[in-house]
Motif scaffolding. Structure first.
Motif, PDB file in Angstrom:
ATOM      1  N   ASN A   9      34.008  25.877  19.823  1.00  0.00           N
ATOM      2  CA  ASN A   9      35.265  25.754  20.561  1.00  0.00           C
ATOM      3  C   ASN A   9      35.063  25.043  21.895  1.00  0.00           C
ATOM      4  O   ASN A   9      36.026  24.606  22.529  1.00  0.00           O
ATOM      5  CB  ASN A   9      35.867  27.149  20.792  1.00  0.00           C
ATOM      6  N   GLY A  10      33.793  24.904  22.315  1.00  0.00           N
ATOM      7  CA  GLY A  10      33.488  24.268  23.603  1.00  0.00           C
ATOM      8  C   GLY A  10      33.344  22.760  23.542  1.00  0.00           C
ATOM      9  O   GLY A  10      33.010  22.125  24.546  1.00  0.00           O
ATOM     10  N   VAL A  11      33.586  22.142  22.361  1.00  0.00           N
ATOM     11  CA  VAL A  11      33.498  20.679  22.294  1.00  0.00           C
ATOM     12  C   VAL A  11      34.749  20.045  22.896  1.00  0.00           C
ATOM     13  O   VAL A  11      35.808  20.667  22.957  1.00  0.00           O
ATOM     14  CB  VAL A  11      33.282  20.173  20.837  1.00  0.00           C
ATOM     15  N   LYS A  12      34.620  18.799  23.312  1.00  0.00           N
ATOM     16  CA  LYS A  12      35.778  18.072  23.857  1.00  0.00           C
ATOM     17  C   LYS A  12      36.716  17.674  22.732  1.00  0.00           C
ATOM     18  O   LYS A  12      36.280  17.314  21.641  1.00  0.00           O
ATOM     19  CB  LYS A  12      35.326  16.803  24.583  1.00  0.00           C
ATOM     20  N   SER A  13      37.999  17.709  23.027  1.00  0.00           N
ATOM     21  CA  SER A  13      38.984  17.212  22.059  1.00  0.00           C
ATOM     22  C   SER A  13      39.441  15.826  22.494  1.00  0.00           C
ATOM     23  O   SER A  13      39.198  15.397  23.637  1.00  0.00           O
ATOM     24  CB  SER A  13      40.183  18.158  21.969  1.00  0.00           C
ATOM     25  N   VAL A  14      40.098  15.126  21.588  1.00  0.00           N
ATOM     26  CA  VAL A  14      40.572  13.769  21.873  1.00  0.00           C
ATOM     27  C   VAL A  14      41.521  13.758  23.065  1.00  0.00           C
ATOM     28  O   VAL A  14      41.642  12.751  23.769  1.00  0.00           O
ATOM     29  CB  VAL A  14      41.227  13.161  20.603  1.00  0.00           C
ATOM     30  N   LYS A 174      32.194  10.870  21.644  1.00  0.00           N
ATOM     31  CA  LYS A 174      32.478  11.491  20.353  1.00  0.00           C
ATOM     32  C   LYS A 174      33.118  12.861  20.576  1.00  0.00           C
ATOM     33  O   LYS A 174      32.558  13.717  21.263  1.00  0.00           O
ATOM     34  CB  LYS A 174      31.229  11.603  19.495  1.00  0.00           C
ATOM     35  N   VAL A 175      34.307  13.029  20.019  1.00  0.00           N
ATOM     36  CA  VAL A 175      35.114  14.216  20.285  1.00  0.00           C
ATOM     37  C   VAL A 175      35.741  14.737  18.990  1.00  0.00           C
ATOM     38  O   VAL A 175      35.666  14.093  17.942  1.00  0.00           O
ATOM     39  CB  VAL A 175      36.231  13.913  21.313  1.00  0.00           C
ATOM     40  N   ALA A 176      36.379  15.900  19.093  1.00  0.00           N
ATOM     41  CA  ALA A 176      37.062  16.501  17.945  1.00  0.00           C
ATOM     42  C   ALA A 176      38.541  16.145  17.973  1.00  0.00           C
ATOM     43  O   ALA A 176      39.143  15.993  19.041  1.00  0.00           O
ATOM     44  CB  ALA A 176      36.896  18.015  17.973  1.00  0.00           C
ATOM     45  N   GLY A 177      39.122  16.031  16.788  1.00  0.00           N
ATOM     46  CA  GLY A 177      40.563  15.827  16.665  1.00  0.00           C
ATOM     47  C   GLY A 177      41.303  17.153  16.752  1.00  0.00           C
ATOM     48  O   GLY A 177      40.696  18.232  16.801  1.00  0.00           O
ATOM     49  N   LEU A 399      29.027  16.648  18.973  1.00  0.00           N
ATOM     50  CA  LEU A 399      30.175  16.123  19.725  1.00  0.00           C
ATOM     51  C   LEU A 399      29.992  16.424  21.215  1.00  0.00           C
ATOM     52  O   LEU A 399      29.267  17.345  21.594  1.00  0.00           O
ATOM     53  CB  LEU A 399      31.475  16.764  19.210  1.00  0.00           C
ATOM     54  N   ASP A 400      30.673  15.645  22.044  1.00  0.00           N
ATOM     55  CA  ASP A 400      30.602  15.873  23.504  1.00  0.00           C
ATOM     56  C   ASP A 400      31.160  17.252  23.838  1.00  0.00           C
ATOM     57  O   ASP A 400      32.112  17.729  23.207  1.00  0.00           O
ATOM     58  CB  ASP A 400      31.419  14.801  24.245  1.00  0.00           C
ATOM     59  N   ARG A 401      30.596  17.838  24.882  1.00  0.00           N
ATOM     60  CA  ARG A 401      31.043  19.178  25.255  1.00  0.00           C
ATOM     61  C   ARG A 401      31.842  19.154  26.553  1.00  0.00           C
ATOM     62  O   ARG A 401      31.663  18.295  27.404  1.00  0.00           O
ATOM     63  CB  ARG A 401      29.827  20.095  25.401  1.00  0.00           C
ATOM     64  N   LYS A 402      32.729  20.128  26.666  1.00  0.00           N
ATOM     65  CA  LYS A 402      33.523  20.263  27.890  1.00  0.00           C
ATOM     66  C   LYS A 402      32.577  20.584  29.045  1.00  0.00           C
ATOM     67  O   LYS A 402      31.559  21.257  28.856  1.00  0.00           O
ATOM     68  CB  LYS A 402      34.534  21.407  27.747  1.00  0.00           C
ATOM     69  N   GLU A 403      32.970  20.134  30.217  1.00  0.00           N
ATOM     70  CA  GLU A 403      32.162  20.444  31.405  1.00  0.00           C
ATOM     71  C   GLU A 403      32.350  21.913  31.768  1.00  0.00           C
ATOM     72  O   GLU A 403      33.468  22.419  31.765  1.00  0.00           O
ATOM     73  CB  GLU A 403      32.581  19.524  32.563  1.00  0.00           C
ATOM     74  N   GLN A 404      31.242  22.556  32.057  1.00  0.00           N
ATOM     75  CA  GLN A 404      31.296  24.002  32.378  1.00  0.00           C
ATOM     76  C   GLN A 404      31.821  24.223  33.789  1.00  0.00           C
ATOM     77  O   GLN A 404      31.522  23.469  34.685  1.00  0.00           O
ATOM     78  CB  GLN A 404      29.902  24.607  32.231  1.00  0.00           C
TER      79      GLN A 404
END
Length: 404
Positions: A9-14, A174-177, A399-404
């Motif tokens: 759930n911590g991956v970046k979305s589009v 690279k991100v999630a849809g 995939l890229d992750r959100k910044e903490q």
């Protein structure tokens, strides 16, 4: 401790990146059922991808390249698995022209250039041997035609293929849809923040395919309801003679250990008490209902019976979170579909948070006319099963992750 679900759930979305002026490659899952005339019988997976595609169109991506597989071709081109069958339906849904690309390597230069508002649909990616082999060279060729990679193919996110995994090595962004994120959020709600009691309903044919699920999820649930042919192995383990019913003799001891594990974690365990039996699945002449201890010689169980349905429905009615993976019988045959369809109605009528683990179960819920009564229906059978088992799916891994 952060769970694997929370990690995914911590991956970046589009939505968290800028796609304006970028060439965006979206790995979608258009693996839909198509009849012998090339007609799509269920377009749910195409509809599920529309929000991500339209987001990129609305935010001025300079070109959008859609990549998918269809079926499981054995080597090279097979007409029945061509994504040309998808093109017209997709154009109607997007209300936009979709350009079909037979050979993306031959069209590399055209696709690599920035062409505002163009949407490309590549031919079945599995026609290329490099896809399933996760070939680095093939992955790089895919990466060369885009600036941004978006994985929105939850149904194949458990596969380490070039278009779902290998490509991430060669793309900077690279991100999630949106579909990928919806799937994770739904399972996160069901497993990490559930309203108890939580019930897992499991069916299908084999216990061997769901051992990891049954053992890994036990500490998280309050009730385990088992139906379908896999319940026969548990009943055999309890000493019932299942006669000609399908069961796995090699996993009878495993079934006993699963029941012991349930007892250890204070999980209420439900098995069928009666069932529909028949003298023949292919050409049934004699079909009747019998208690599980009274299966007739030469007969086999093909569906749960009315007493079992009542037992399961009462357990479901007293649950606040319900996860369902696997039908209760051979639902594809009308005479043996009642148990699955009536259970779908019982779950749909509950006030619980209800989630269906894709595959045959999603198809059964659709055929039962209950899809609108479920909180969430996953688009991935194998992917949702591995997710329930607690694994990190390869499609999320890099995939890229959100910044903490």
């Amino acid at each position: 401790m952060i769970s694997n679900l929370q990690t995914m759930n911590g991956v970046k979305s589009v939505k968290e990146i800028d796609v304006s002026g970028k060439r965006v490659l979206i790995r979608v899952d258009f693996n839909v059922p198509i009849d012998s005339q090339g007609n799509i019988s269920d377009d749910r997976r195409i509809r599920s991808a529309l929000s991500t595609i339209n987001y990129c169109i609305d935010h001025n991506a300079c070109s959008i390249i859609l990549v998918s597989h269809l079926g499981n071709p054995k080597g090279g081109y097979e007409e029945r698995y061509s994504l040309r069958h998808i093109q017209k339906r997709l154009e109607r849904m997007l209300e936009k022209r979709v350009e079909f690309i037979e050979d993306f390597e031959a069209s590399h230069d055209e696709m690599a250039s920035c062409s505002l508002e163009r949407v490309f649909l590549l031919e079945n990616i599995r026609f290329h041997a490099g896809e399933k082999k996760n070939d680095p060279e093939f992955s790089k060729k895919l990466a060369d035609i885009c600036d941004v990679y978006v994985n929105d193919a939850f149904g194949t996110s458990h596969r380490k293929h070039a278009s779902t995994y290998g490509i991430t090595e060669f793309v900077d962004t690279k991100v999630a849809g949106f579909l990928m994120m919806r799937e994770i959020e739904a399972f996160l709600k069901a497993l990490e923040k559930p309203i108890r009691p939580i019930a897992l309903v499991v069916g299908g044919s084999k216990i061997s395919s769901k051992i990891t699920l049954l053992t890994s999820i036990m500490p998280k649930i309050d009730k385990l309801i088992v139906g379908g042919a896999m319940s026969n192995t548990f009943l055999q383990a309890l000493g019932y003679d299942m006669k000609h019913s399908m069961f796995e003799q090699d996993f009878v001891e495993t079934a006993r250990s699963v029941m012991e594990e349930a007892k250890k974690h204070n999980v209420k365990f439900y098995l069928p008490v009666d069932g529909v039996i028949t003298d023949s699945v292919e050409n049934p002449i004699d079909v009747r209902v019998t208690p599980v201890q009274d299966v007739l010689d030469e007969f086999s169980f093909v569906d749960i019976g009315p007493a079992t349905l009542k037992l399961f429905s009462e357990a479901i009615e007293l649950s606040n979170t319900i996860i369902w993976n696997g039908p209760m019988g051979i639902y594809e045959i009308d005479r043996f579909s009642k148990g699955t369809y009536k259970l779908a109605s019982a779950i749909g009528a509950s006030y619980a948070y209800t989630i269906v683990g894709g595959g045959d179960t999603a198809d059964a819920v659709e055929k039962a006319g209950e899809k609108d009564n479920f909180s969430f229906i996953s688009t991935g059978g194998g992917a949702s099963l591995e997710l329930l088992e607690g694994k990190i799916l390869p499609g999320f891994e890099k995939l890229d992750r959100k910044e903490q």
